[in-house]
Design a protein around this motif. Structure first.
Motif, mmCIF file in Angstrom:
data_model
loop_
_atom_site.group_PDB
_atom_site.id
_atom_site.type_symbol
_atom_site.label_atom_id
_atom_site.label_comp_id
_atom_site.label_asym_id
_atom_site.label_seq_id
_atom_site.Cartn_x
_atom_site.Cartn_y
_atom_site.Cartn_z
ATOM 1 N N UNK A 121 0.824 -1.216 0.000
ATOM 2 C CA UNK A 121 0.000 0.000 0.000
ATOM 3 C C UNK A 121 0.851 1.255 0.000
ATOM 4 N N UNK A 122 1.984 1.213 0.684
ATOM 5 C CA UNK A 122 2.846 2.399 0.699
ATOM 6 C C UNK A 122 3.385 2.681 -0.695
ATOM 7 N N UNK A 123 3.703 1.572 -1.456
ATOM 8 C CA UNK A 123 4.196 1.787 -2.820
ATOM 9 C C UNK A 123 3.114 2.385 -3.700
ATOM 10 N N UNK A 124 1.846 1.959 -3.458
ATOM 11 C CA UNK A 124 0.748 2.548 -4.233
ATOM 12 C C UNK A 124 0.660 4.048 -3.962
ATOM 13 N N UNK A 125 0.734 4.393 -2.680
ATOM 14 C CA UNK A 125 0.645 5.801 -2.329
ATOM 15 C C UNK A 125 1.850 6.576 -2.851
ATOM 16 N N UNK A 126 3.029 6.006 -2.750
ATOM 17 C CA UNK A 126 4.226 6.688 -3.270
ATOM 18 C C UNK A 126 4.126 6.888 -4.774
ATOM 19 N N UNK A 127 3.510 5.877 -5.470
ATOM 20 C CA UNK A 127 3.339 6.003 -6.916
ATOM 21 C C UNK A 127 2.471 7.233 -7.226
ATOM 22 N N UNK A 128 1.373 7.390 -6.464
ATOM 23 C CA UNK A 128 0.512 8.559 -6.682
ATOM 24 C C UNK A 128 1.200 9.844 -6.238
ATOM 25 N N UNK A 129 2.010 9.757 -5.186
ATOM 26 C CA UNK A 129 2.742 10.933 -4.736
ATOM 27 C C UNK A 129 3.713 11.407 -5.802
ATOM 28 N N UNK A 130 4.408 10.424 -6.452
ATOM 29 C CA UNK A 130 5.367 10.798 -7.499
ATOM 30 C C UNK A 130 4.661 11.460 -8.671
ATOM 31 N N UNK A 131 3.432 11.045 -8.935
ATOM 32 C CA UNK A 131 2.665 11.637 -10.022
ATOM 33 C C UNK A 131 1.798 12.805 -9.540
ATOM 34 N N UNK A 132 1.938 13.176 -8.208
ATOM 35 C CA UNK A 132 1.241 14.312 -7.601
ATOM 36 C C UNK A 132 -0.269 14.233 -7.808
ATOM 37 N N UNK A 133 -0.780 13.051 -7.602
ATOM 38 C CA UNK A 133 -2.214 12.816 -7.678
ATOM 39 C C UNK A 133 -2.762 12.837 -6.255
ATOM 40 N N UNK A 134 -3.117 14.029 -5.794
ATOM 41 C CA UNK A 134 -3.486 14.234 -4.389
ATOM 42 C C UNK A 134 -4.730 13.445 -4.020
ATOM 43 N N UNK A 135 -5.719 13.481 -4.891
ATOM 44 C CA UNK A 135 -6.951 12.757 -4.590
ATOM 45 C C UNK A 135 -6.696 11.244 -4.484
ATOM 46 N N UNK A 136 -5.825 10.744 -5.383
ATOM 47 C CA UNK A 136 -5.503 9.316 -5.335
ATOM 48 C C UNK A 136 -4.803 8.960 -4.030
ATOM 49 N N UNK A 137 -3.981 9.928 -3.505
ATOM 50 C CA UNK A 137 -3.299 9.671 -2.231
ATOM 51 C C UNK A 137 -4.332 9.524 -1.129
ATOM 52 N N UNK A 138 -5.332 10.442 -1.097
ATOM 53 C CA UNK A 138 -6.378 10.361 -0.079
ATOM 54 C C UNK A 138 -7.178 9.071 -0.240
ATOM 55 N N UNK A 139 -7.466 8.678 -1.528
ATOM 56 C CA UNK A 139 -8.235 7.450 -1.771
ATOM 57 C C UNK A 139 -7.486 6.222 -1.268
#
Length: 938
Positions: free
Chosen positions: A686-704
């Motif tokens: 799950x952390x890698x999923x969140x880091x993936x969205x963080x790298x792409x600056x997808x804020x909503x995806x991070x919250x999801x």
């Protein structure tokens, strides 16, 4: 007709006179002498048998002379013995003689193994006359099976006895032949189950078939012979009947006359011995007036004994004797009996001696054929024969007769070293001779690889395609050469079709495919051939030649691989009718075959995954990589979307659980976003999923991600807060959402939240105002609840202490009127406890587990004691404490929990009293004393 004058003479027998055994004094032995009056004789069963005609004292003897020369005899007749026949395979002697004057011959059958008063047992006696006509017996013969006996008479009659000749009851006698000429010879011939009887008179020769009813006969010739001038040969001359006339010797089969030999002179005696014809004839060409009676004329003329080898046409021995009575064969030698009572032995020389004696003469005169025939007839070993053939071949070679020489050298195959012959014929002009020799060398399976190479080179040099085809197209059972060597030579010489034929016929699959692919370039035929091979060979050859075939015939090769890896059965049925269940190869091992053929590889892999769900993991890995490559390089959006769905479907098939890392690397290499996220989710990264969205600056995806997986991994909210705290952009909305969840789940201490947000210049106090107010209000309420609980515990503790003091200092009054167990009125005897419970004694004893504990209070007391023991045990669990402290979001609560358990303080329950007893022990003692006091009062 062969003239014996042209026959060469040898001395193959040594002549000696039989002498009496040496005496004890060692004096020279004198010649052995037979009793006088010997008239007839025979041999067999280890003895020479004689019959005399002496009538002294009315005795007529049959004599036996064994090898020890110790004569023995018994009286057989009163007057004379005229004929003897000793069977060779049985100890049976048949004799003809006279017991009274006149013509009244008697036949007696003697069993030499049985005795009657010291003499041989006479098992049968019967008169030897044809009907009622008295006549003289002229000849006698007995069949070795003891079922036939024939007697010839001077009046031309022949009497045949059929059945067991040793018994009267089991035999039948009849007249077989009647004529007007004296019978001079009889002989039985057995061939299989057919029995013939040869009958010879002075004027004709006839053959009777005794194995057929009515005994049909055939007249073979119109001239006969004298007495003792006929004999039967051994199987070396096909059991022919030999009749010796004065001019010629004739040989007869049962149905025809055979060859004849011109041996002149009046014949007196004829015998057959070990392939030799023995003839005793007069030394001068004078004949008596009557041929039949001529042999009885006792004249003193010299007689010549000749021993003929009819096969090789030479005279093996010739010598002159004085008045020969007969020639007998026994103990491996010939014994010549003369009228003077002497016995001369003719001992045949051994084969080597005979050959050495004649070879020099024959070789000197170049009579090699005679030497060869002589060696064969004397059963010379193969080494000796080979040497003769070699010398004969050398002789012909030196004379320039190369064709004849090679024929002799061929006869040395197996004994003579082939290189000896090959060196002589290496000249190109003699290549056809060398070819003939090498052919025979192969036919006898004695050729090695070099010989095969040489023979095939001879064929190619001679341009003899017919001989070459004949050589290689022999049947499987007639192959006499090394097939692999032949294939190599034919391939090297450019005879590809012959090499392919040989390889296919003898199942040299590798050579067949090598020639088809490398020389003929017939890829389609090679592929078809592989499809006919058994599974193991088809699999190995596809691994070896698959790349070449894929390059030239990709579609057909792919189809064959599909069959080979799913349900392979040879197209030609080479594995037999019993091969009902197909075999399948490991499809992963054939992936390298498709190098540079990605289209065929994809078709192959998709086919395997469809028809064989349990295909090896490598198949799915390669198919995934192939789909990702196609997706990454595709420009058409519609096709790209289709490839995207195919790759994602393959990932979701569940075939990559064991190779998660490999699939993840492939998706990352090809920037396959959906695949990467899916694999992260499946791997609970799950952390890698969140880091993936963080790298792409997808804020909503991070919250999801935090909302979806925050319950499984709480630190996601902390990381999200840290991520938004580091952003210089306005992220108040997202920070507020994170803080709200942290507050609800109590994931972080407020101080840590403040420290985290202190790094963000855009996050003002208003962002965390509501969070801090709510947090402080909750803590205030918690403090009030804790203070109320503390006050309650203090009051409870005070009450318990007062109770204890009261129990120690004041008497206890028991006022219970009912039993605490059965609720009946309390009666004596009874049991009372300080806790206030009272029991009937019988109820207490029935329900109590211990004499010192109240049955009613015991469950609650045990819970308290178990809690105390658990606290004592957990006081030393420092590792567990450290782990919980490290992993907990609220470390203060963990410390407070362990502090409350007494981990940091020594437990101060009721401890060492003066008596060394605990409070529990004191209470138990008080209850025991109260119980005893109650019992006494009752």
């Amino acid at each position: 007709m062969a003239a014996y004058l042209q026959w060469r003479r040898f001395v193959f027998f040594d002549r000696e006179t039989v002498k009496e055994p040496s005496g004890p004094d060692g004096a020279g032995a004198k010649p052995f002498a037979l009793p006088p009056g010997i008239a007839v004789c025979d041999s067999g069963r280890g003895s020479l048998v004689f019959g005399d005609i002496l009538c002294g004292a009315g005795r007529c003897q049959i004599w036996f002379l064994p090898r020890s020369l110790q004569l023995s005899s018994f009286q057989a007749y009163k007057l004379r013995v005229t004929h003897l026949y000793q069977l060779k395979q049985h100890s049976i002697l048949v004799s003809v003689g006279e017991d009274e004057e006149g013509i009244n011959p008697l036949v007696k059958v003697w069993n030499l193994e049985k005795r009657d008063g010291g003499n041989p047992l006479c098992t049968r006696i019967f008169p030897a006359i044809p009907g009622n006509k008295p006549t003289v017996v002229s000849c006698l013969t007995v069949h070795e099976n003891l079922n036939f006996m024939a007697i010839g008479f001077a009046d031309g009659s022949v009497v045949l006895t059929k059945g067991d000749i040793t018994r009267d009851r089991h035999s039948k006698t009849q007249i077989l032949h009647e004529g007007s000429y004296p019978v001079t010879g009889l002989a039985f011939r057995q061939s299989g189950k057919t029995t013939h009887l040869f009958v010879v008179t002075t004027e004709n020769i006839q053959s009777y078939m005794l194995s057929v009813k009515d005994y049909p006969h055939l007249e073979l010739d119109t001239h006969g012979c004298g007495l003792r001038c006929s004999s039967l040969s051994d199987p070396s001359q096909d059991l022919q009947f030999i009749v010796a006339g004065n001019e010629c010797v004739y040989l007869y089969q049962p149905d025809e006359r055979g060859p004849c030999f011109a041996f002149e002179g009046q014949k007196l005696i004829v015998h057959w011995y070990r392939g030799y014809l023995i003839i005793v004839s007069k030394d001068r060409k004078t004949s008596p007036k009557s041929e039949f009676a001529g042999n009885e004329a006792q004249n003193s003329d010299k007689q010549v004994l000749n021993i003929y080898d009819l096969c090789n046409k030479f005279i093996a021995y010739s010598s002159i004797f004085d008045d020969i009575v007969d020639v007998l064969a026994e103990w491996g030698s010939l014994y010549v009996l003369t009228r003077d009572g002497k016995i001369h032995v003719l001992q045949e020389k051994d084969t080597q001696t005979k050959l050495e004696a004649c070879k020099c003469m024959l070789f000197r005169k170049n009579l090699f054929e005679m030497a060869i025939n002589l060696a064969k007839s004397h059963h010379l070993d193969s080494d000796g024969l080979s040497e003769i053939f070699r010398q004969y071949g050398d002789h012909l070679y030196n004379k320039g007769n190369h064709d004849g020489a090679i024929q002799q050298y061929i006869r040395t195959i197996g004994k003579l070293e082939p290189s000896y012959v090959i060196r002589k014929f290496l000249d190109a002009q003699r290549i056809h001779n060398l070819t003939a020799y090498l052919q025979m060398l192969h036919l006898q399976s004695l050729a090695n690889a070099d010989h095969t190479t040489l023979l095939l080179n001879c064929y190619t040099k001679l341009k003899d395609s017919s001989k070459l085809e004949e050589f290689i197209k022999t049947s499987e059972s007639e192959v006499h050469f090394d097939v692999e060597t032949a294939i190599k030579v034919l391939r090297q010489a450019g005879y590809y079709s012959h090499a392919v034929y040989l390889a296919e016929k003898h199942e040299h699959h590798e050579w067949y495919l090598k020639i088809q692919l490398e020389d003929i370039k017939n890829y389609q035929e090679a592929l078809h051939y592989i499809g006919k091979l058994p599974f193991e060979q088809a699999e190995s050859n596809m691994k070896r030649y698959g790349k070449i075939l894929m390059h030239h015939v990709p579609n057909e090769t792919t189809e064959l691989l599909k069959i080979l890896c799913t349900d392979y059965r040879p197209s030609g049925g080479s594995e037999g009718p019993g091969m009902l269940e197909g075999k399948k190869a490991n499809s992963e091992e054939f992936i390298p075959v498709f190098a540079n053929n990605s289209r065929e590889l994809k078709a192959f892999l998709e086919h395997m995954t469809e028809v064989q769900a349990d295909s090896p993991q490598g198949v799915y890995d390669t198919l995934l990589e192939l789909r990702l490559q196609n997706w990454a390089h595709e420009q058409d959006e519609q096709i790209k979307e289709k490839l995207h769905n195919e790759a994602l479907t393959l990932l979701k098939s569940g075939r990559f659980k064991t190779v998660f890392d490999k699939a993840l690397v492939l998706c990352q290499m090809h920037s396959f976003k959906d695949g990467v996220l899916y694999l992260y989710e499946q791997g609970k990264l799950f952390q890698q999923i969140m880091h993936y969205h963080m790298q792409n600056e997808q804020y909503k995806k991070v919250i999801e991600v935090c909302e979806l997986y925050g319950d499984q991994e709480a630190c996601l909210w902390e990381q999200a807060l840290g991520y938004f705290a580091r952003k210089e952009e306005n992220c108040k909305e997202y920070i507020a959402a994170v803080l709200k969840h942290i507050e609800n789940k109590n994931l972080m201490p407020p101080l840590l939240v403040v420290q985290t947000l202190a790094h963000n210049s855009t996050a003002t106090l208003s962002v965390i105002k509501d969070y801090l107010v709510n947090k402080l209000q909750k803590q205030s309420r918690q403090i009030e609840q804790d203070e109320q609980r503390i006050q309650k515990y203090r009051e409870e503790t005070m009450r318990i202490r007062l109770e204890i003091e009261e129990l120690k200092a004041s008497p206890k009054i028991f006022q219970k009127t009912k039993c605490s167990i059965c609720t009946s009125a309390l009666e004596l005897p009874s049991v009372h406890f300080l806790c206030g419970h009272s029991f009937h004694q019988h109820c207490f004893e029935s329900y109590s587990e211990s004499d010192s504990e109240c049955p009613t209070c015991m469950p609650e007391n045990r819970k308290v004691m178990d809690m105390i023991r658990a606290q004592e045990q957990k006081r030393d669990l420092h590792d567990q404490f450290q782990h919980q402290l490290k992993c907990s979001n609220d470390g203060f609560s963990v410390v407070a929990d362990y502090f409350g358990r007494g981990v940091f303080n020594k437990l101060t329950l009721i401890t060492d009293l003066p008596s060394g007893k605990t409070a529990t022990t004191i209470e138990a003692g008080l209850q025991r004393e109260l119980l005893i006091h109650t019992k006494r009062s009752t």
